[in-house]
Design an enzyme around this catalytic site. Sequence first.
Site, PDB file in Angstrom:
ATOM      1  N   GLY A   1       0.776  -1.238   0.000  1.00 32.82           N
ATOM      2  CA  GLY A   1       0.000   0.000   0.000  1.00 32.82           C
ATOM      3  C   GLY A   1       0.807   1.287   0.000  1.00 32.82           C
ATOM      4  O   GLY A   1       0.329   2.316   0.493  1.00 32.82           O
ATOM      5  N   SER A   2       2.012   1.287  -0.605  1.00 35.45           N
ATOM      6  CA  SER A   2       2.759   2.556  -0.608  1.00 35.45           C
ATOM      7  C   SER A   2       2.146   3.565  -1.574  1.00 35.45           C
ATOM      8  O   SER A   2       2.142   4.773  -1.297  1.00 35.45           O
ATOM      9  CB  SER A   2       4.248   2.337  -0.906  1.00 35.45           C
ATOM     10  OG  SER A   2       4.461   1.998  -2.243  1.00 35.45           O
TER      11      SER A   2
ATOM     12  N   ARG B   1     -14.804 -14.756 -10.034  1.00 39.18           N
ATOM     13  CA  ARG B   1     -14.403 -13.350 -10.080  1.00 39.18           C
ATOM     14  C   ARG B   1     -15.615 -12.407 -10.126  1.00 39.18           C
ATOM     15  O   ARG B   1     -15.638 -11.372  -9.468  1.00 39.18           O
ATOM     16  CB  ARG B   1     -13.524 -13.107 -11.314  1.00 39.18           C
ATOM     17  CG  ARG B   1     -12.857 -11.746 -11.278  1.00 39.18           C
ATOM     18  CD  ARG B   1     -12.354 -11.325 -12.629  1.00 39.18           C
ATOM     19  NE  ARG B   1     -11.380 -12.267 -13.146  1.00 39.18           N
ATOM     20  CZ  ARG B   1     -10.964 -12.277 -14.405  1.00 39.18           C
ATOM     21  NH1 ARG B   1     -11.451 -11.418 -15.269  1.00 39.18           N
ATOM     22  NH2 ARG B   1     -10.070 -13.149 -14.791  1.00 39.18           N
TER      23      ARG B   1
ATOM     24  N   MET C   1      -3.977  -7.016  -6.901  1.00 34.30           N
ATOM     25  CA  MET C   1      -3.364  -8.062  -7.731  1.00 34.30           C
ATOM     26  C   MET C   1      -4.371  -8.926  -8.497  1.00 34.30           C
ATOM     27  O   MET C   1      -4.099 -10.085  -8.776  1.00 34.30           O
ATOM     28  CB  MET C   1      -2.467  -8.956  -6.847  1.00 34.30           C
ATOM     29  CG  MET C   1      -1.329  -8.217  -6.176  1.00 34.30           C
ATOM     30  SD  MET C   1      -0.284  -7.317  -7.335  1.00 34.30           S
ATOM     31  CE  MET C   1       0.581  -8.690  -8.087  1.00 34.30           C
ATOM     32  N   ARG C   2      -5.523  -8.357  -8.844  1.00 31.77           N
ATOM     33  CA  ARG C   2      -6.501  -9.158  -9.597  1.00 31.77           C
ATOM     34  C   ARG C   2      -6.995  -8.390 -10.811  1.00 31.77           C
ATOM     35  O   ARG C   2      -7.115  -7.164 -10.775  1.00 31.77           O
ATOM     36  CB  ARG C   2      -7.726  -9.454  -8.726  1.00 31.77           C
ATOM     37  CG  ARG C   2      -7.429 -10.403  -7.610  1.00 31.77           C
ATOM     38  CD  ARG C   2      -8.708 -10.737  -6.866  1.00 31.77           C
ATOM     39  NE  ARG C   2      -8.396 -11.497  -5.671  1.00 31.77           N
ATOM     40  CZ  ARG C   2      -8.114 -12.798  -5.671  1.00 31.77           C
ATOM     41  NH1 ARG C   2      -8.116 -13.482  -6.800  1.00 31.77           N
ATOM     42  NH2 ARG C   2      -7.825 -13.413  -4.542  1.00 31.77           N
TER      43      ARG C   2
ATOM     44  N   LEU D   1      -9.973  -7.186 -13.167  1.00 32.82           N
ATOM     45  CA  LEU D   1     -11.371  -6.864 -12.857  1.00 32.82           C
ATOM     46  C   LEU D   1     -12.295  -7.509 -13.900  1.00 32.82           C
ATOM     47  O   LEU D   1     -11.946  -7.623 -15.071  1.00 32.82           O
ATOM     48  CB  LEU D   1     -11.575  -5.348 -12.860  1.00 32.82           C
ATOM     49  CG  LEU D   1     -10.697  -4.541 -11.903  1.00 32.82           C
ATOM     50  CD1 LEU D   1     -11.141  -3.081 -11.894  1.00 32.82           C
ATOM     51  CD2 LEU D   1     -10.713  -5.103 -10.494  1.00 32.82           C
TER      52      LEU D   1
ATOM     53  N   ASN E   1      -5.094   2.681 -12.720  1.00 34.00           N
ATOM     54  CA  ASN E   1      -4.113   1.737 -12.170  1.00 34.00           C
ATOM     55  C   ASN E   1      -2.726   2.333 -12.366  1.00 34.00           C
ATOM     56  O   ASN E   1      -2.516   3.152 -13.268  1.00 34.00           O
ATOM     57  CB  ASN E   1      -4.204   0.399 -12.903  1.00 34.00           C
ATOM     58  CG  ASN E   1      -3.238  -0.637 -12.352  1.00 34.00           C
ATOM     59  OD1 ASN E   1      -3.039  -0.730 -11.136  1.00 34.00           O
ATOM     60  ND2 ASN E   1      -2.599  -1.406 -13.228  1.00 34.00           N
TER      61      ASN E   1
ATOM     62  N   HIS F   1       1.239   1.018 -13.027  1.00 36.91           N
ATOM     63  CA  HIS F   1       1.982  -0.183 -13.413  1.00 36.91           C
ATOM     64  C   HIS F   1       3.466   0.172 -13.528  1.00 36.91           C
ATOM     65  O   HIS F   1       3.810   1.201 -14.104  1.00 36.91           O
ATOM     66  CB  HIS F   1       1.449  -0.706 -14.752  1.00 36.91           C
ATOM     67  CG  HIS F   1       2.139  -1.945 -15.198  1.00 36.91           C
ATOM     68  ND1 HIS F   1       1.863  -3.190 -14.655  1.00 36.91           N
ATOM     69  CD2 HIS F   1       3.138  -2.144 -16.095  1.00 36.91           C
ATOM     70  CE1 HIS F   1       2.645  -4.084 -15.221  1.00 36.91           C
ATOM     71  NE2 HIS F   1       3.433  -3.485 -16.095  1.00 36.91           N
TER      72      HIS F   1
ATOM     73  N   GLU G   1     -10.900  -3.990 -20.015  1.00 39.12           N
ATOM     74  CA  GLU G   1     -11.071  -5.430 -19.778  1.00 39.12           C
ATOM     75  C   GLU G   1      -9.760  -6.216 -19.921  1.00 39.12           C
ATOM     76  O   GLU G   1      -9.664  -7.359 -19.496  1.00 39.12           O
ATOM     77  CB  GLU G   1     -12.123  -6.013 -20.727  1.00 39.12           C
ATOM     78  CG  GLU G   1     -13.568  -5.643 -20.391  1.00 39.12           C
ATOM     79  CD  GLU G   1     -13.974  -4.239 -20.828  1.00 39.12           C
ATOM     80  OE1 GLU G   1     -13.134  -3.507 -21.411  1.00 39.12           O
ATOM     81  OE2 GLU G   1     -15.137  -3.877 -20.566  1.00 39.12           O
TER      82      GLU G   1
HETATM   83  C1  GRF Z   1       3.599  -1.109  -7.451  1.00 41.71           C
HETATM   84  O1  GRF Z   1       4.844  -1.363  -8.025  1.00 41.71           O
HETATM   85  C2  GRF Z   1       2.554  -0.893  -8.521  1.00 41.71           C
HETATM   86  O2  GRF Z   1       3.066  -0.282  -9.665  1.00 41.71           O
HETATM   87  C3  GRF Z   1       2.121  -2.291  -8.849  1.00 41.71           C
HETATM   88  O3  GRF Z   1       2.137  -2.975  -7.633  1.00 41.71           O
HETATM   89  C4  GRF Z   1       3.060  -2.344  -6.733  1.00 41.71           C
HETATM   90  C5  GRF Z   1       2.279  -2.000  -5.511  1.00 41.71           C
HETATM   91  O4  GRF Z   1       3.074  -1.443  -4.508  1.00 41.71           O
HETATM   92  N1  GRF Z   1       0.828  -2.279  -9.500  1.00 41.71           N
HETATM   93  P1  GRF Z   1       2.373  -0.705  -3.284  1.00 41.71           P
HETATM   94  O5  GRF Z   1       1.419  -1.723  -2.658  1.00 41.71           O
HETATM   95  O6  GRF Z   1       1.650   0.493  -3.810  1.00 41.71           O
HETATM   96  O7  GRF Z   1       3.488  -0.349  -2.361  1.00 41.71           O
END
Ligand code: GRF
Length: 205
Positions: free
Chosen positions: A11-12, A64, A89-90, A92, A106, A108, A141
């Site tokens: 959750g950073s 899902r 991590m899923r 949608l 999102n 990435h 999607e």
């Molecule tokens: C990050 O690298 C983000 O880009 C990816 O998952 C990681 C999550 O890190 N989707 P955090 O939980 O936000 O620290």
Amino acid sequence: MKIGILISGRGSNMTALIDAVQDNRIPNSEVTVIISDKLDAAGLEKARARGIETVIVERNKRGRAEHDAEIVAELKKRNVELVCLAGYMRLLSPNFIKAFRDRILNIHPSLLPAFPGLDAQRQALEYGVKFTGCTVHFVDEGLDSGVIVAQKAVPILDLDTVETLTERILAEEHNLYVNAVARIVAKDFVIIGRRVLFKTNEIKI
Ligand code: GRF
């Protein structure tokens, strides 16, 4: 604008968004709820420490669609208008996307469309590219395939390991996500085809 954040872990990025909202760096917004699909996500404690409501919606062997329907209901119950995925991590389901069309973001850790999916930093390092980075995109999607809102390049150094590269990208992720969300909340953009165009340059990315 009411923001809901979905997490699965540390959750950073979530913390960066909450802190930016609370410091008014994302004006006219409120983080209304943090939803985690994992009971033990470390981000949950960080959210609670910042006074944000947390909800756990575990998958529990459900399909899902059923799992997502419960998450959508939790978001709708709180009138959430913008959903930010932050290490969620899923993938949608189509109904989730439909419920929040063009209102799910999102982050990435690569310059999409290069290196979608898991372990993007390792993929970039092993491929041998000299630059990678991070991308904020709307969620559709597909896998990390939605239209791109903002990107930041990060050079790959000869001595980089997955860990050092991940750390440098992560620092950029936090800035990029905060600035991108500020612009989306300000409704300062139009989407034309695959291009997200900003109407003013008042908020710098
Ligand atoms: C990050 O690298 C983000 O880009 C990816 O998952 C990681 C999550 O890190 N989707 P955090 O939980 O936000 O620290």
